[in-house]
Design a protein around this motif. Structure first.
Motif, PDB file in Angstrom:
ATOM      1  N   PRO B 175       0.996  -1.028   0.418  1.00 58.41           N
ATOM      2  CA  PRO B 175      -0.093  -0.161   0.045  1.00 58.41           C
ATOM      3  C   PRO B 175       0.654   1.303  -0.278  1.00 58.41           C
ATOM      4  O   PRO B 175       0.623   2.665  -0.008  1.00 58.41           O
ATOM      5  N   TYR B 176       2.180   1.132  -0.173  1.00 55.59           N
ATOM      6  CA  TYR B 176       3.057   2.128   0.401  1.00 55.59           C
ATOM      7  C   TYR B 176       4.336   2.525  -0.628  1.00 55.59           C
ATOM      8  O   TYR B 176       5.227   3.051  -0.519  1.00 55.59           O
ATOM      9  N   GLU B 177       3.525   1.859  -1.740  1.00 51.09           N
ATOM     10  CA  GLU B 177       4.728   1.851  -3.200  1.00 51.09           C
ATOM     11  C   GLU B 177       5.272   3.108  -3.355  1.00 51.09           C
ATOM     12  O   GLU B 177       6.719   3.063  -3.305  1.00 51.09           O
ATOM     13  N   ALA B 178       4.381   4.127  -3.070  1.00 48.44           N
ATOM     14  CA  ALA B 178       4.530   4.953  -3.327  1.00 48.44           C
ATOM     15  C   ALA B 178       5.384   6.073  -3.294  1.00 48.44           C
ATOM     16  O   ALA B 178       6.994   6.879  -3.399  1.00 48.44           O
ATOM     17  N   GLU B 179       5.352   6.202  -1.836  1.00 47.23           N
ATOM     18  CA  GLU B 179       5.821   6.503  -0.173  1.00 47.23           C
ATOM     19  C   GLU B 179       7.557   6.332  -0.812  1.00 47.23           C
ATOM     20  O   GLU B 179       8.188   6.557  -0.109  1.00 47.23           O
ATOM     21  N   LEU B 180       7.700   4.401  -0.193  1.00 51.23           N
ATOM     22  CA  LEU B 180       9.011   3.519  -0.402  1.00 51.23           C
ATOM     23  C   LEU B 180      10.097   4.232  -1.457  1.00 51.23           C
ATOM     24  O   LEU B 180      10.554   4.742  -1.524  1.00 51.23           O
ATOM     25  N   LYS B 181       8.781   4.826  -2.214  1.00 42.57           N
ATOM     26  CA  LYS B 181      10.419   5.161  -4.162  1.00 42.57           C
ATOM     27  C   LYS B 181      10.078   6.505  -4.160  1.00 42.57           C
ATOM     28  O   LYS B 181      11.277   7.263  -4.209  1.00 42.57           O
ATOM     29  N   SER B 182       8.506   8.001  -3.340  1.00 40.99           N
ATOM     30  CA  SER B 182       9.316   9.117  -3.201  1.00 40.99           C
ATOM     31  C   SER B 182      10.351   9.527  -2.059  1.00 40.99           C
ATOM     32  O   SER B 182      11.432  10.227  -2.224  1.00 40.99           O
ATOM     33  N   GLU B 183      11.099   8.803  -0.580  1.00 49.47           N
ATOM     34  CA  GLU B 183      11.673   8.948   0.304  1.00 49.47           C
ATOM     35  C   GLU B 183      12.185   7.839  -0.051  1.00 49.47           C
ATOM     36  O   GLU B 183      13.874   7.991   0.652  1.00 49.47           O
ATOM     37  N   GLY B 184      13.480   7.637  -1.552  1.00 50.84           N
ATOM     38  CA  GLY B 184      14.281   7.023  -1.975  1.00 50.84           C
ATOM     39  C   GLY B 184      14.546   5.045  -0.944  1.00 50.84           C
ATOM     40  O   GLY B 184      15.284   4.808  -1.035  1.00 50.84           O
ATOM     41  N   ILE B 185      13.331   4.819  -0.202  1.00 48.78           N
ATOM     42  CA  ILE B 185      13.818   3.813   0.502  1.00 48.78           C
ATOM     43  C   ILE B 185      13.942   2.273  -0.123  1.00 48.78           C
ATOM     44  O   ILE B 185      14.559   1.970  -1.002  1.00 48.78           O
ATOM     45  N   PHE B 186      12.709   2.636  -1.423  1.00 54.41           N
ATOM     46  CA  PHE B 186      12.944   1.129  -2.484  1.00 54.41           C
ATOM     47  C   PHE B 186      12.260   1.519  -3.186  1.00 54.41           C
ATOM     48  O   PHE B 186      10.999   2.622  -3.629  1.00 54.41           O
ATOM     49  N   GLU B 187      13.064   1.111  -4.629  1.00 55.00           N
ATOM     50  CA  GLU B 187      12.832   1.339  -5.985  1.00 55.00           C
ATOM     51  C   GLU B 187      10.981   1.082  -6.372  1.00 55.00           C
ATOM     52  O   GLU B 187      10.397   1.354  -6.898  1.00 55.00           O
ATOM     53  N   GLY B 188      10.713  -0.346  -5.716  1.00 49.09           N
ATOM     54  CA  GLY B 188       9.446  -0.760  -5.898  1.00 49.09           C
ATOM     55  C   GLY B 188       9.605  -2.050  -6.757  1.00 49.09           C
ATOM     56  O   GLY B 188       9.532  -2.575  -6.922  1.00 49.09           O
TER      57      GLY B 188
END
Lengths: 159, 251
Positions: B175-188
């Motif tokens: 559910p957090y794909e967008a946040e993970l990506k925008s915060e540079g945590i995980f590309e998805g």
């Protein structure tokens, strides 16, 4: 106050529980020593993340330093400076070989299958060997066969 | 940094490794040859150890102790993909699952080694090196048995067809794909899936196996949200049996 060199010399007494000829210093798992008047803080990192020996090693570090009169010893285990097999010292590599375990080949941190064949046999010194399996009796050992002396031997895996 | 997004990511990774690690350990004493018995046991040790290090990161974010998290939850609290909980089946199925899973995870950790969440980046960098031995092992056997005899090829092919929809479940979107990506945590998960497909297709094309047409398959989703097959709860009961009788047991 103790010097870092003094602490390292004492830590030479702490051996890898599965390879009793190799000290933690020569194995390269001691990543930092911080000394102040009241305590000595030692930072360690495991060879493999799931290494079951790390708790024993941690306890041994505390006991050895206690035996030299340092009562306040703090041992931290973290991955800030992750271990790789290039960190084994020359002295450590020699000890491994004498123990009958082929030392890991030095590498550029990308372990390719190519560097796992033709490992120098610790029994006869021949490089005419093949890797039989990358998984041995402990997480850090692979199994090889020497075509020259026809002996099976183990290697401390490059990582 | 939003802790909920990080925790969701860490839990699914840790649970995947713990559950597959446990399945791998079931080969101990039963491997088709001694080297394979040791290989699966050794990979079990690596995976369970890696999951423990992940649970430790979660503990540092305020979750319970690693042992409590591992042994005291029920199936609907586990976030592993269903692929990891399926029974070992015959050796061909275990081998195919190992191949599909470990390539996905080798790439996942390679991506996470650059994560902006530093504790995860450091640990991933370390695990990445260890997984090279797992993918090397899978590769060797898939290439060898995937081009050996009629029986070995058809067994692997059947297992590949069976495992593929479950493998796609590894990449169930968070559910957090967008946040993970925008915060540079995980590309998805989607980026990971594309890289994985390219990699496994490349290996399969070097054998006589056929890559299933994934556009016709429905991925087995649900695991990430605690929806599991009938196989997970019995595994958890067995894994936690000693801990639940005596949480202080030691050996």
């Amino acid at each position: 106050m103790y010097s870092e060199a003094q602490i390292l010399e004492w830590l030479e007494e702490v051996k890898d529980p599965e390879i009793p000829v190799l000290s933690l210093v020569d194995l390269g798992v001691i990543t930092n020593i911080d000394i102040n008047e009241h305590r000595v803080a030692v930072t360690m990192t495991p060879t493999f993340v799931g290494c079951p020996a790390i708790d024993y090693m941690k306890q041994d570090v505390i006991e050895v330093l206690n035996s030299y009169g340092i009562d306040n010893v703090d041992v931290q285990v973290n991955f800030d400076e992750p271990w790789n097999s290039n960190k084994i010292t020359e002295k450590g590599r020699k000890a491994l070989k004498e123990f009958g375990l082929a030392p890991p080949p030095k590498h550029n941190l990308i372990v390719d299958i190519d560097i796992l064949d033709n490992i120098e046999c610790p029994n006869c010194g021949s490089n005419n060997s093949v890797m039989k399996t990358p998984f041995g009796p402990t997480a850090c050992r692979s199994i090889h066969f020497c075509n020259n002396c026809k002996e099976t031997f183990e290697q401390f895996k490059p990582l | 940094m939003n802790e909920i997004t990080i925790k969701e990511l860490l839990y699914k990774i840790a649970d995947d490794q713990l559950i597959l690690g446990h399945r791998n350990s079931e080969w101990t004493g039963f491997g088709p040859l001694l080297e394979e018995d040791i290989a699966f046991s050794s990979m079990a040790q690596d995976k369970v150890g890696q999951s423990q290090a992940m649970y430790q990161l979660l503990h540092e974010l305020g979750e319970a102790e690693p042992d409590t998290v591992a042994f005291m939850r029920n199936e609907d609290q586990f976030h592993n993909c269903q692929l990891t909980e399926l029974p070992n089946g015959e050796y061909d199925f275990s081998l195919i699952r190992h191949f599909l899973f470990d390539f996905a995870y080798a790439i996942r950790f390679e991506m996470l080694a650059n994560s902006s969440y530093e504790p995860l980046a450091k640990l991933s960098k370390k695990i990445q090196g260890e997984l090279r031995y797992h993918t090397m092992h899978a590769n060797t056997w898939i290439k060898q048995l995937g081009s050996a005899t009629e029986e070995s090829i058809s067994r692997l092919q059947n297992s590949l067809n069976e495992a593929m929809p479950y493998s796609l479940g590894i990449f169930e979107p968070s559910p957090y794909e967008a946040e993970l990506k925008s915060e540079g945590i995980f590309e998805g998960e989607e980026v990971l899936k594309e890289k994985w497909l390219a990699k496994i297709t490349d290996v399969i094309n070097q054998t006589q196996l056929q890559m299933p047409d994934i556009s016709t398959l429905t991925p087995k989703y649900g695991g990430r949200k605690g929806k599991h097959t009938e196989h997970l709860q019995p595994l958890l009961d067995e894994m936690a049996e000693v801990f639940r009788i005596d949480p202080t047991a030691d050996w």
